[in-house]
Design a protein around this motif. Structure first.
Motif, mmCIF file in Angstrom:
data_model
loop_
_atom_site.group_PDB
_atom_site.id
_atom_site.type_symbol
_atom_site.label_atom_id
_atom_site.label_comp_id
_atom_site.label_asym_id
_atom_site.label_seq_id
_atom_site.Cartn_x
_atom_site.Cartn_y
_atom_site.Cartn_z
ATOM 1 N N THR A 1 0.851 -1.186 0.000
ATOM 2 C CA THR A 1 0.000 0.000 0.000
ATOM 3 C C THR A 1 0.885 1.233 0.000
ATOM 4 O O THR A 1 2.063 1.174 0.371
ATOM 5 N N THR A 2 0.304 2.356 -0.405
ATOM 6 C CA THR A 2 1.061 3.598 -0.471
ATOM 7 C C THR A 2 0.295 4.717 0.220
ATOM 8 O O THR A 2 -0.901 4.611 0.492
ATOM 9 N N SER B 1 3.275 11.301 0.197
ATOM 10 C CA SER B 1 4.481 11.573 0.987
ATOM 11 C C SER B 1 4.353 12.864 1.791
ATOM 12 O O SER B 1 4.778 12.926 2.945
ATOM 13 N N SER C 1 4.206 8.922 -4.264
ATOM 14 C CA SER C 1 3.762 7.922 -3.295
ATOM 15 C C SER C 1 4.922 7.428 -2.444
ATOM 16 O O SER C 1 6.059 7.288 -2.919
ATOM 17 N N VAL C 2 4.603 7.130 -1.206
ATOM 18 C CA VAL C 2 5.544 6.519 -0.271
ATOM 19 C C VAL C 2 4.987 5.157 0.138
ATOM 20 O O VAL C 2 3.788 5.009 0.385
ATOM 21 N N ILE C 3 5.863 4.153 0.194
ATOM 22 C CA ILE C 3 5.428 2.813 0.574
ATOM 23 C C ILE C 3 4.976 2.814 2.026
ATOM 24 O O ILE C 3 5.707 3.257 2.921
ATOM 25 N N ASP C 4 3.759 2.307 2.262
ATOM 26 C CA ASP C 4 3.230 2.229 3.616
ATOM 27 C C ASP C 4 3.461 0.828 4.185
ATOM 28 O O ASP C 4 4.341 0.619 5.002
ATOM 29 N N HIS D 1 8.965 -0.277 3.981
ATOM 30 C CA HIS D 1 8.137 0.820 4.480
ATOM 31 C C HIS D 1 8.950 2.120 4.450
ATOM 32 O O HIS D 1 10.113 2.158 4.856
ATOM 33 N N LYS E 1 10.218 6.157 -0.869
ATOM 34 C CA LYS E 1 9.507 7.090 -1.744
ATOM 35 C C LYS E 1 9.797 6.708 -3.193
ATOM 36 O O LYS E 1 10.948 6.586 -3.601
ATOM 37 N N THR F 1 0.732 5.918 -9.403
ATOM 38 C CA THR F 1 -0.674 5.603 -9.158
ATOM 39 C C THR F 1 -1.470 5.585 -10.452
ATOM 40 O O THR F 1 -2.330 4.719 -10.661
#
Length: 428
Positions: free
Chosen positions: A188-189, A192, A199-202, A217, A220, A303
């Motif tokens: 999931t992202t 940022s 997007s940043v990895i969640d 996690h 970016k 995205t």
């Protein structure tokens, strides 16, 4: 699995970026036609149906075209697909029973309109077509496997299972969008920062292909599949709003400007920028200029790519920023959870059925019995195989459309068998 087998590097202007795509589903349809001509020709001679050799190909073409048309039309009616999409059959989207019913109807029309004049025996020819149809189904289901459609439920541990390339598989509609069993990419992202669209990895799914590739996690995304992860603006509105969006896109040197015509609420313009800050500036300007006339949505290239994944592509590779340093994530293929390989089950079942029908032919009690046996066996198989399917809605009596048709086909086959036993040509 392999929706696009390869590209022919011509007409790249019409088929960007690699040229004409050769789809796995279409290749299997072609092989089905070629093998059907040969197999039906051999079987018609073996059964003594009197089918002239020069009419074999005509009959196969009629069965092939009418079957495809019927299968496609049934799918479009069941899933409310616009008629404008009718000829995009290389992408899949058929209901096999619609093809069988349409094929039988076309067969009867061609027989009574043409073949009867050549003294072709109807029921002997039907006996010849039964194994040929089974072969067509067996090969066609390989096409379904390559296309990733006609898939089964998520398989329990210990059951045979296949993980399809998730980004391009039709199964994504179910395992991601409908039931939420998994994410589209294995992670999931999150945004940022308010002033950064990237997007940043969640969270990364444990044991997913993304995790195995080393995604973490907090990474970016700064590059995806060779493209800079810039900003993307999608503008909806009237002509004035869209014209202003295109004007600003040209003035601020957008990397790409895509216009999509449509109704008042569907027409849109997409602006893609390498520079995220430039995208944010244009977004803010547009929100002021077209206030009350249109809407502006912002995202990043990553995205937008995931939401509009190119057909046939499978792999995802990224460059990320991790603790101030760039890190390359090797290419990986996000896959679905293990699904029952119902396509393979049907291909195997049909190959076994071909052997059974050929072995039973010398034992038949009357002409037409091999055909009725094929209908009955396929109806039972399809009813059971549908239990494992996960892409077909319930239509009535707690069963899918194909299960309802299976019951009707089985009843029809039994009725035909009883009628042929009483009035048909008996074998000594």
């Amino acid at each position: 699995m392999f929706q696009v087998l390869f590209h022919i590097p011509i007409l790249k202007g019409y088929f960007p970026p690699d040229g004409i795509p050769i789809h796995g589903f279409g290749v299997m349809l072609f092989l089905t036609f070629i093998s059907g001509v040969w197999f039906l020709g051999w079987l018609s001679q073996k059964t003594g149906s009197n089918l002239p050799r020069e009419k074999v190909q005509d009959l196969v073409i009629i069965l092939f075209v009418s079957g495809l048309a019927g299968a496609r039309f049934t799918y479009m009616q069941q899933y409310h697909v616009p008629l404008s999409q009718f000829f995009r059959i290389w992408e899949g989207g058929i209901v096999l029973y619609g093809g069988i019913i349409a094929g039988i109807g076309a067969f009867l029309i061609y027989y009574f309109g043409v073949l009867r004049r050549f003294q072709v025996n109807l029921w002997r020819l039907a006996d010849a077509t039964a194994p040929a149809i089974a072969l067509g189904i067996a090969l066609g289901r390989v096409g379904c496997l390559l296309n990733g459609c006609c898939y089964g439920h998520v398989a329990d541990e210990g059951c045979p299972a296949i993980g399809f390339p998730l980004m391009t598989a039709p199964a994504r509609d179910v395992v991601v969008d409908k039931f939420g069993y998994q994410t589209p990419t294995g992670f999931t992202t999150a945004r940022s920062a308010p002033d950064d669209l990237r997007s940043v990895i969640d969270r990364v799914e444990t044991n997913s292909q993304a995790a195995n590739a080393g995604l973490r996690h907090g990474d970016k995304i700064i590059e995806v599949n060779g493209f800079s992860n810039g900003g993307v603006l999608i503008v909806y509105g009237g002509e004035d709003a869209l014209a202003r969006a295109e004007q600003l896109g040209r003035e601020r040197e957008a990397q790409r400007i895509d216009s999509q015509p449509g109704e008042k609420n569907d027409a849109r313009v997409k602006l893609v920028f390498d520079d995220v800050k430039k995208a944010i500036d244009v977004r803010n300007q547009l929100r002021t200029d077209i206030s009350g006339k249109g809407r502006v949505f912002d995202t990043d290239v990553f995205t937008d790519l995931i939401n509009n994944w190119p057909r046939g592509d499978q792999q995802l590779d990224m460059k990320v920023e991790r603790q101030g340093q760039e890190a390359i994530i090797p290419a990986f293929t996000p896959r679905t959870l293990g699904l029952h390989p119902t396509q393979i089950y049907e291909s195997i079942s049909m190959l076994l059925l071909i052997g059974f029908l050929l072995a039973y032919y010398p034992l038949r009690r009357h002409d037409g019995q091999v055909f009725t046996l094929f209908l009955a066996c396929y109806a039972v198989h399809r009813f059971l195989n549908e239990i494992l399917r996960n892409d077909t809605p319930i239509e009535g009596f707690g069963m899918s459309l194909s299960q309802n048709i299976s019951v009707l086909i089985l009843i029809a086959a039994l009725g035909m068998e009883l009628g042929l036993r009483k009035w048909g040509t008996r074998r000594v």
